[in-house]
Design a protein around this motif. Structure first.
Motif, PDB file in Angstrom:
ATOM      1  N   GLN A 162       0.828  -1.210   0.000  1.00 30.79           N
ATOM      2  CA  GLN A 162       0.000   0.000   0.000  1.00 30.79           C
ATOM      3  C   GLN A 162       0.860   1.257   0.000  1.00 30.79           C
ATOM      4  N   LYS A 163       1.941   1.243   0.775  1.00 36.94           N
ATOM      5  CA  LYS A 163       2.815   2.407   0.862  1.00 36.94           C
ATOM      6  C   LYS A 163       3.524   2.657  -0.461  1.00 36.94           C
ATOM      7  N   VAL A 164       4.061   1.605  -1.077  1.00 35.14           N
ATOM      8  CA  VAL A 164       4.805   1.757  -2.327  1.00 35.14           C
ATOM      9  C   VAL A 164       3.885   2.213  -3.458  1.00 35.14           C
ATOM     10  N   ILE A 165       2.708   1.602  -3.573  1.00 36.60           N
ATOM     11  CA  ILE A 165       1.778   1.971  -4.644  1.00 36.60           C
ATOM     12  C   ILE A 165       1.289   3.405  -4.462  1.00 36.60           C
ATOM     13  N   SER A 166       1.007   3.803  -3.221  1.00 36.67           N
ATOM     14  CA  SER A 166       0.570   5.174  -2.959  1.00 36.67           C
ATOM     15  C   SER A 166       1.659   6.179  -3.320  1.00 36.67           C
ATOM     16  N   LEU A 167       2.895   5.869  -2.953  1.00 38.82           N
ATOM     17  CA  LEU A 167       4.017   6.754  -3.249  1.00 38.82           C
ATOM     18  C   LEU A 167       4.253   6.854  -4.753  1.00 38.82           C
ATOM     19  N   ALA A 168       4.208   5.701  -5.438  1.00 40.90           N
ATOM     20  CA  ALA A 168       4.428   5.686  -6.884  1.00 40.90           C
ATOM     21  C   ALA A 168       3.309   6.421  -7.618  1.00 40.90           C
ATOM     22  N   ASP A 169       2.068   6.254  -7.166  1.00 34.05           N
ATOM     23  CA  ASP A 169       0.936   6.922  -7.809  1.00 34.05           C
ATOM     24  C   ASP A 169       1.063   8.437  -7.696  1.00 34.05           C
ATOM     25  N   ALA A 170       1.486   8.920  -6.531  1.00 33.45           N
ATOM     26  CA  ALA A 170       1.649  10.362  -6.340  1.00 33.45           C
ATOM     27  C   ALA A 170       2.726  10.921  -7.269  1.00 33.45           C
ATOM     28  N   MET A 171       3.832  10.181  -7.430  1.00 28.62           N
ATOM     29  CA  MET A 171       4.911  10.642  -8.308  1.00 28.62           C
ATOM     30  C   MET A 171       4.499  10.547  -9.774  1.00 28.62           C
ATOM     31  N   LEU A 172       3.649   9.568 -10.091  1.00 28.37           N
ATOM     32  CA  LEU A 172       3.137   9.437 -11.456  1.00 28.37           C
ATOM     33  C   LEU A 172       2.265  10.638 -11.809  1.00 28.37           C
ATOM     34  N   ARG A 173       1.429  11.067 -10.869  1.00 28.23           N
ATOM     35  CA  ARG A 173       0.548  12.215 -11.100  1.00 28.23           C
ATOM     36  C   ARG A 173       1.334  13.521 -11.206  1.00 28.23           C
ATOM     37  N   ARG A 174       2.486  13.583 -10.577  1.00 26.54           N
ATOM     38  CA  ARG A 174       3.329  14.779 -10.665  1.00 26.54           C
ATOM     39  C   ARG A 174       4.166  14.791 -11.942  1.00 26.54           C
TER      40      ARG A 174
END
Length: 238
Positions: A162-174
């Motif tokens: 959950q932590k890795v996917i959340s972090l990656a998703d935020a960087m993808l949106r940026r």
């Protein structure tokens, strides 16, 4: 001769890149139920666009806003007609294709799972400028190489999925990360977590399961690649 198809076979973002690369001029019509979209291309650049959202034509969206809305469509019919007279049309779209593609990626990032492989995004005019990463984001970027899946990153960083996917998703949106090209990942055994005597074994066991996660089969992306090549060949004949 018109080029026709559906967005299921060829997403709009891919078509924009094809028309831009081959400097095509003409009109791209998209239709979905009662909605109609029209994008005008001049020598590969988008110069104007319209989106009619009701059958009576009372609600019309123009230029950049229309293109951004059309990039959200996943299912629609399209038809492209080559027409050099479009080059004489007044230019109402000021941004280039990279700006639109970057905006589309940020607003509609693909869903992530433990088999997803990411990579640092290629810099574009839209993403130019300084940016900062915190310690966790730097660790994530470093753990993505070489072509590790997010499941492997969980093991490498000893973080929850959950932590890795959340972090990656935020960087993808940026716009800092992008989905890696679907090439076969190197056959290197994923690092196994070392049991910490200060932690209960139950905290380590789920990570062993993650380490066995295999990348998705590239067959679906290969089909998409063949469709893209077919579209490019067709565009060259227009």
């Amino acid at each position: 001769m018109a080029l026709e198809g559906t967005l299921t076979d060829m997403p709009l973002a891919d078509m924009l890149e094809v028309f831009h690369t081959h400097h095509r001029s003409g009109r791209l019509l998209l239709s979905r139920q009662e909605e109609r979209g029209l994008i005008f291309f001049g020598e590969g650049r988008m110069i104007d666009a319209l989106l009619v959202t009701d059958i009576e034509g009372n609600n019309v969206i123009h230029a950049e806003d229309a293109i951004l809305r059309l990039l959200e469509w996943r299912e629609a019919d399209f038809s492209f007609e080559h027409d050099t007279s479009v080059n004489e049309r007044p230019r109402r779209v000021t941004h280039d294709i990279d700006w639109f593609l970057a905006a589309a990626r940020k607003s509609n990032p693909p869903p992530l799972n433990l088999s997803t492989r990411l990579q640092p995004a290629k810099p574009t005019a839209a993403s130019a400028g300084p940016f900062t990463l915190n310690a966790e984001e730097w660790r994530l970027v470093g753990a993505l190489w070489p072509q590790r899946t997010l499941g492997m990153v969980c093991v490498e960083l000893d973080l929850s999925p959950q932590k890795v996917i959340s972090l990656a998703d935020a960087m993808l949106r940026r716009g800092l990360l992008s989905v890696a090209d679907d090439v076969e990942a190197p056959r290197v055994a994923a690092p196994r977590p070392v049991a910490d005597t200060a932690r209960p074994m139950m905290a380590v066991a789920p990570l062993k399961h993650i380490a066995r996660t295999q990348p998705q089969s590239p067959q679906e992306t290969m089909v998409q690649s063949h469709l893209l090549k077919a579209i490019i060949r067709r565009v060259r004949t227009l």
